[in-house]
Design a protein around this motif. Sequence first.
Motif, PDB file in Angstrom:
ATOM      1  N   MET A   1       0.776  -1.161   0.018  1.00 56.39           N
ATOM      2  CA  MET A   1       0.078   0.019  -0.071  1.00 56.39           C
ATOM      3  C   MET A   1       0.900   1.146   0.217  1.00 56.39           C
ATOM      4  O   MET A   1       0.346   2.064  -0.692  1.00 56.39           O
ATOM      5  CB  MET A   1      -0.824  -0.118   1.239  1.00 56.39           C
ATOM      6  N   PHE A   2       1.887   1.339   0.733  1.00 55.77           N
ATOM      7  CA  PHE A   2       2.887   2.280   0.752  1.00 55.77           C
ATOM      8  C   PHE A   2       3.326   2.623  -0.639  1.00 55.77           C
ATOM      9  O   PHE A   2       3.429   3.807  -0.761  1.00 55.77           O
ATOM     10  CB  PHE A   2       3.967   2.175   1.831  1.00 55.77           C
ATOM     11  N   ARG A   3       3.722   1.567  -1.304  1.00 57.58           N
ATOM     12  CA  ARG A   3       4.237   1.889  -2.848  1.00 57.58           C
ATOM     13  C   ARG A   3       3.201   2.701  -3.582  1.00 57.58           C
ATOM     14  O   ARG A   3       3.345   3.552  -4.476  1.00 57.58           O
ATOM     15  CB  ARG A   3       4.387   0.710  -3.489  1.00 57.58           C
ATOM     16  N   GLN A   4       1.702   2.387  -3.407  1.00 54.00           N
ATOM     17  CA  GLN A   4       0.762   3.077  -4.019  1.00 54.00           C
ATOM     18  C   GLN A   4       0.622   4.448  -3.709  1.00 54.00           C
ATOM     19  O   GLN A   4       0.513   5.347  -4.688  1.00 54.00           O
ATOM     20  CB  GLN A   4      -0.518   2.089  -4.074  1.00 54.00           C
ATOM     21  N   LEU A   5       0.592   4.559  -2.359  1.00 59.13           N
ATOM     22  CA  LEU A   5       0.448   5.943  -1.981  1.00 59.13           C
ATOM     23  C   LEU A   5       1.391   6.811  -2.198  1.00 59.13           C
ATOM     24  O   LEU A   5       1.342   7.816  -2.616  1.00 59.13           O
ATOM     25  CB  LEU A   5       0.411   5.743  -0.390  1.00 59.13           C
ATOM     26  N   LYS A   6       2.640   6.556  -2.470  1.00 62.87           N
ATOM     27  CA  LYS A   6       3.603   7.283  -2.888  1.00 62.87           C
ATOM     28  C   LYS A   6       4.021   7.094  -4.540  1.00 62.87           C
ATOM     29  O   LYS A   6       5.211   7.753  -4.877  1.00 62.87           O
ATOM     30  CB  LYS A   6       5.065   6.712  -2.215  1.00 62.87           C
ATOM     31  N   LYS A   7       3.172   6.368  -4.981  1.00 64.01           N
ATOM     32  CA  LYS A   7       3.160   6.143  -6.627  1.00 64.01           C
ATOM     33  C   LYS A   7       4.799   5.612  -6.661  1.00 64.01           C
ATOM     34  O   LYS A   7       5.340   6.047  -7.746  1.00 64.01           O
ATOM     35  CB  LYS A   7       3.088   7.591  -7.384  1.00 64.01           C
ATOM     36  N   SER A  11       9.014   2.177  -9.670  1.00 67.08           N
ATOM     37  CA  SER A  11      10.505   2.434  -9.176  1.00 67.08           C
ATOM     38  C   SER A  11      10.856   1.253  -8.191  1.00 67.08           C
ATOM     39  O   SER A  11      12.215   0.900  -8.330  1.00 67.08           O
ATOM     40  CB  SER A  11      10.487   3.764  -8.450  1.00 67.08           C
ATOM     41  N   ILE A  12       9.769   0.755  -7.237  1.00 62.53           N
ATOM     42  CA  ILE A  12      10.056  -0.549  -6.443  1.00 62.53           C
ATOM     43  C   ILE A  12       9.508  -1.355  -6.722  1.00 62.53           C
ATOM     44  O   ILE A  12       8.168  -1.626  -6.569  1.00 62.53           O
ATOM     45  CB  ILE A  12       9.816   0.191  -4.809  1.00 62.53           C
ATOM     46  N   ALA A  13       9.992  -2.737  -7.214  1.00 60.79           N
ATOM     47  CA  ALA A  13       9.139  -3.848  -7.657  1.00 60.79           C
ATOM     48  C   ALA A  13       9.045  -4.639  -6.550  1.00 60.79           C
ATOM     49  O   ALA A  13       9.741  -4.244  -5.253  1.00 60.79           O
ATOM     50  CB  ALA A  13      10.173  -4.655  -8.750  1.00 60.79           C
ATOM     51  N   MET A  14       7.778  -5.281  -6.588  1.00 59.11           N
ATOM     52  CA  MET A  14       7.520  -6.124  -5.032  1.00 59.11           C
ATOM     53  C   MET A  14       7.024  -7.594  -5.470  1.00 59.11           C
ATOM     54  O   MET A  14       6.589  -7.886  -6.479  1.00 59.11           O
ATOM     55  CB  MET A  14       6.415  -5.480  -4.483  1.00 59.11           C
ATOM     56  N   THR A  15       7.859  -8.492  -4.758  1.00 63.35           N
ATOM     57  CA  THR A  15       7.423  -9.927  -4.994  1.00 63.35           C
ATOM     58  C   THR A  15       7.237 -10.385  -3.609  1.00 63.35           C
ATOM     59  O   THR A  15       7.977 -10.371  -2.618  1.00 63.35           O
ATOM     60  CB  THR A  15       8.667 -10.679  -5.597  1.00 63.35           C
ATOM     61  N   GLU A  31       5.463 -17.794  -9.145  1.00 61.58           N
ATOM     62  CA  GLU A  31       5.980 -16.766  -9.570  1.00 61.58           C
ATOM     63  C   GLU A  31       7.435 -16.514  -8.904  1.00 61.58           C
ATOM     64  O   GLU A  31       7.629 -16.826  -7.764  1.00 61.58           O
ATOM     65  CB  GLU A  31       5.400 -15.229  -9.267  1.00 61.58           C
ATOM     66  N   LEU A  32       8.482 -16.472  -9.854  1.00 67.52           N
ATOM     67  CA  LEU A  32      10.042 -16.103  -9.146  1.00 67.52           C
ATOM     68  C   LEU A  32       9.921 -14.709  -8.794  1.00 67.52           C
ATOM     69  O   LEU A  32       9.199 -13.849  -9.259  1.00 67.52           O
ATOM     70  CB  LEU A  32      10.957 -16.414 -10.388  1.00 67.52           C
ATOM     71  N   ASP A  33      11.073 -14.231  -8.172  1.00 68.83           N
ATOM     72  CA  ASP A  33      11.397 -13.056  -7.503  1.00 68.83           C
ATOM     73  C   ASP A  33      11.612 -12.252  -8.776  1.00 68.83           C
ATOM     74  O   ASP A  33      12.203 -12.641  -9.957  1.00 68.83           O
ATOM     75  CB  ASP A  33      12.727 -13.063  -6.919  1.00 68.83           C
ATOM     76  N   VAL A  34      10.754 -11.172  -9.024  1.00 70.10           N
ATOM     77  CA  VAL A  34      10.852 -10.281 -10.152  1.00 70.10           C
ATOM     78  C   VAL A  34      12.027  -9.640 -10.603  1.00 70.10           C
ATOM     79  O   VAL A  34      12.387  -9.148 -11.670  1.00 70.10           O
ATOM     80  CB  VAL A  34       9.729  -9.334 -10.342  1.00 70.10           C
ATOM     81  N   VAL A  35      12.998  -9.602  -9.724  1.00 70.16           N
ATOM     82  CA  VAL A  35      14.144  -9.016  -9.839  1.00 70.16           C
ATOM     83  C   VAL A  35      15.285  -9.771 -10.254  1.00 70.16           C
ATOM     84  O   VAL A  35      16.092  -9.818 -11.387  1.00 70.16           O
ATOM     85  CB  VAL A  35      14.554  -7.972  -8.694  1.00 70.16           C
ATOM     86  N   ASN A  36      15.604 -10.896  -9.498  1.00 72.54           N
ATOM     87  CA  ASN A  36      16.618 -11.863  -9.606  1.00 72.54           C
ATOM     88  C   ASN A  36      16.231 -13.170 -10.124  1.00 72.54           C
ATOM     89  O   ASN A  36      16.874 -14.066 -10.354  1.00 72.54           O
ATOM     90  CB  ASN A  36      17.356 -11.936  -8.215  1.00 72.54           C
ATOM     91  N   HIS A  37      14.916 -13.343 -10.357  1.00 72.54           N
ATOM     92  CA  HIS A  37      14.151 -14.530 -10.834  1.00 72.54           C
ATOM     93  C   HIS A  37      14.774 -15.808 -10.090  1.00 72.54           C
ATOM     94  O   HIS A  37      14.889 -16.776 -10.577  1.00 72.54           O
ATOM     95  CB  HIS A  37      14.991 -14.582 -12.185  1.00 72.54           C
ATOM     96  N   LYS A  38      14.605 -15.680  -9.065  1.00 69.11           N
ATOM     97  CA  LYS A  38      14.778 -16.666  -7.824  1.00 69.11           C
ATOM     98  C   LYS A  38      13.626 -17.200  -7.321  1.00 69.11           C
ATOM     99  O   LYS A  38      12.721 -16.517  -7.435  1.00 69.11           O
ATOM    100  CB  LYS A  38      15.800 -16.353  -6.625  1.00 69.11           C
ATOM    101  N   GLN A  39      13.728 -18.530  -7.007  1.00 67.37           N
ATOM    102  CA  GLN A  39      12.455 -19.206  -6.372  1.00 67.37           C
ATOM    103  C   GLN A  39      12.360 -19.141  -4.929  1.00 67.37           C
ATOM    104  O   GLN A  39      11.368 -19.217  -4.266  1.00 67.37           O
ATOM    105  CB  GLN A  39      12.628 -20.695  -6.677  1.00 67.37           C
ATOM    106  N   LYS A  40      13.601 -19.060  -4.119  1.00 65.88           N
ATOM    107  CA  LYS A  40      13.555 -18.919  -2.822  1.00 65.88           C
ATOM    108  C   LYS A  40      14.377 -17.906  -2.095  1.00 65.88           C
ATOM    109  O   LYS A  40      15.185 -17.046  -2.946  1.00 65.88           O
ATOM    110  CB  LYS A  40      14.349 -20.259  -2.238  1.00 65.88           C
ATOM    111  N   LEU A  41      13.745 -17.385  -1.066  1.00 62.34           N
ATOM    112  CA  LEU A  41      14.524 -16.085  -0.398  1.00 62.34           C
ATOM    113  C   LEU A  41      15.910 -16.062  -0.444  1.00 62.34           C
ATOM    114  O   LEU A  41      16.613 -15.307  -0.227  1.00 62.34           O
ATOM    115  CB  LEU A  41      13.638 -15.583   0.774  1.00 62.34           C
ATOM    116  N   TYR A  42      16.176 -17.348   0.346  1.00 60.71           N
ATOM    117  CA  TYR A  42      17.529 -17.398   0.694  1.00 60.71           C
ATOM    118  C   TYR A  42      18.613 -17.402  -0.734  1.00 60.71           C
ATOM    119  O   TYR A  42      19.842 -16.904  -0.424  1.00 60.71           O
ATOM    120  CB  TYR A  42      17.954 -18.976   1.531  1.00 60.71           C
ATOM    121  N   GLU A  43      18.255 -17.708  -1.720  1.00 64.87           N
ATOM    122  CA  GLU A  43      19.054 -17.656  -2.940  1.00 64.87           C
ATOM    123  C   GLU A  43      19.362 -16.055  -3.089  1.00 64.87           C
ATOM    124  O   GLU A  43      20.367 -15.844  -3.770  1.00 64.87           O
ATOM    125  CB  GLU A  43      18.218 -18.019  -4.236  1.00 64.87           C
TER     126      GLU A  43
END
Length: 87
Positions: A1-7, A11-15, A31-43
């Motif tokens: 919601m913060f990203r939407q309020l600040k438009k 600029s800031i992708a979210m997964t 869906e993979l992480d949109v920035v690094n195309h990873k499946q798991k957060l630890y990657e």
Amino acid sequence: MFRQLKKLEHSIAMTAVNPHMGNEGWEFGQELDVVNHKQKLYEIYLLTAPSYSGRATTPILWDKNLKPLLVMNLRKLLACLTRNLMK
């Protein structure tokens, strides 16, 4: 919601991770992480520190240009973004 309020959607992708942690920690699901195309957060942690063996937590902020991974609680993350947007 913060990203939407600040438009900041462009600029800031979210997964989002799955709401239930898997055996190997937080996963992004179908869906993979949109920035690094990873499946798991630890990657993503390993991209910054290849020998990292600790717990991968959320939320995180990834700088696509400098490649550092910033891990903080939501209150600190929002304060950081707000402070930097006010400059």
